[in-house]
Design a protein around this motif. Sequence first.
Motif, short mmCIF file in Angstrom:
data_model
loop_
_atom_site.label_atom_id
_atom_site.label_comp_id
_atom_site.label_asym_id
_atom_site.label_seq_id
_atom_site.Cartn_x
_atom_site.Cartn_y
_atom_site.Cartn_z
N ALA A 69 0.86 -1.18 0.00
CA ALA A 69 0.00 0.00 0.00
C ALA A 69 0.89 1.23 0.00
CB ALA A 69 -0.91 0.01 1.24
N SER A 71 0.85 5.62 0.72
CA SER A 71 0.19 6.88 1.03
C SER A 71 0.43 7.82 -0.14
CB SER A 71 0.78 7.48 2.30
OG SER A 71 0.65 6.59 3.40
N SER A 82 2.23 8.42 -8.83
CA SER A 82 1.76 7.21 -8.16
C SER A 82 2.65 6.03 -8.53
CB SER A 82 0.32 6.90 -8.56
OG SER A 82 -0.03 5.59 -8.13
N GLY A 260 -5.84 0.93 1.23
CA GLY A 260 -4.82 1.95 1.31
C GLY A 260 -3.84 1.70 2.44
N SER A 261 -3.04 2.70 2.74
CA SER A 261 -2.00 2.55 3.76
C SER A 261 -2.54 2.69 5.19
CB SER A 261 -0.89 3.58 3.54
OG SER A 261 -1.42 4.90 3.63
#
Length: 331
Positions: A69, A71, A82, A260-261
């Motif tokens: 994951a 951020s 990204s 996600g993170s």
Amino acid sequence: MAMKLCVIAGDGIGQEVVPQAVRVLRQLLPQLQTVAADAGWETFQRSGNALPPVTLAAARDCGAVIFGAVSSPAHKVAGYRSPIVQLRRELGCHANLRPTLSLPGCGTPGIDLLIVRENTEDLYIGEEQSDGDTATAIKRITRVASQRVAASACQLAVAEGRRRLTIVHKANILPLTDGLFRDVARQVAADYPQLQVDELLVDTAALKLAQAPQAFDMLLASNLYGDILSDLAAAFGGGLGVAASLNLGEQAAIAEPVHGSAPDIAGQDIANPVASLLSLALLLRHWWQLPALDARLEQAVRATLAAGIRTPDLGGSAGTAGFCDAVLARL
């Protein structure tokens, strides 16, 4: 040939769930060689590059990757891209596989849905410009990419015994871009007479998916629509903590838990590792061509959940490591 896995834990809970999931994978593949590599926001802050060249080289060399994951900044940061989007494109992972399954004790019963998402173009090419008053983003759809992902979807459907393929688009508003994707997908699917092929506008698909996810077998969508619809479908499978995916290409594959993170729970040993475990199961099945080991891993995860061993997001009290201990015991 040696089996290699590039392990990119990333940020936040990725640094917890990925090592634990790889620990389970080693039980099934004791000969596995792993190569740790860095990517993500923390890596960017340290080095100025969210996907360092050494990481990309390691991923290319291994062929198989697990990506935990990352951020992301909430606003544009000069030089930041990204890393997972870049990695998918650099490795040519053109098809994103997003299964939604009914798991014991979580989600909606009776769902066995696979969404196949084109992974390299559409609005995700990142070509934007703005003069401060007007901002423009380029949506690019090509015949080559549409043919490639449609062929992958049809081949997967036949291999897994699926009967119905639904093409998702918005060609009534975007007749050139979405129209091209739809028409090419239909042309490819015509070579698979065993498949029932239909199509839906993306807004209608979202409504029907929210109403009755059990009614769908397999969806084929371009990048943006596939991203949104697969997250919607995940709500019926138990949430993002159990949502697995595989980015599949001809030269590489990236197992990618969808969550996600989650910095709010990072470092607490409460993150759900199921998405990472099931992403590795997809890697076993579709990249290493080891369906029996995929079945063993998925069954061990199911048995653990059925025994009531769950992380807090699923209403349980198990920790990340404790859940993986329980899976290992069932292997």
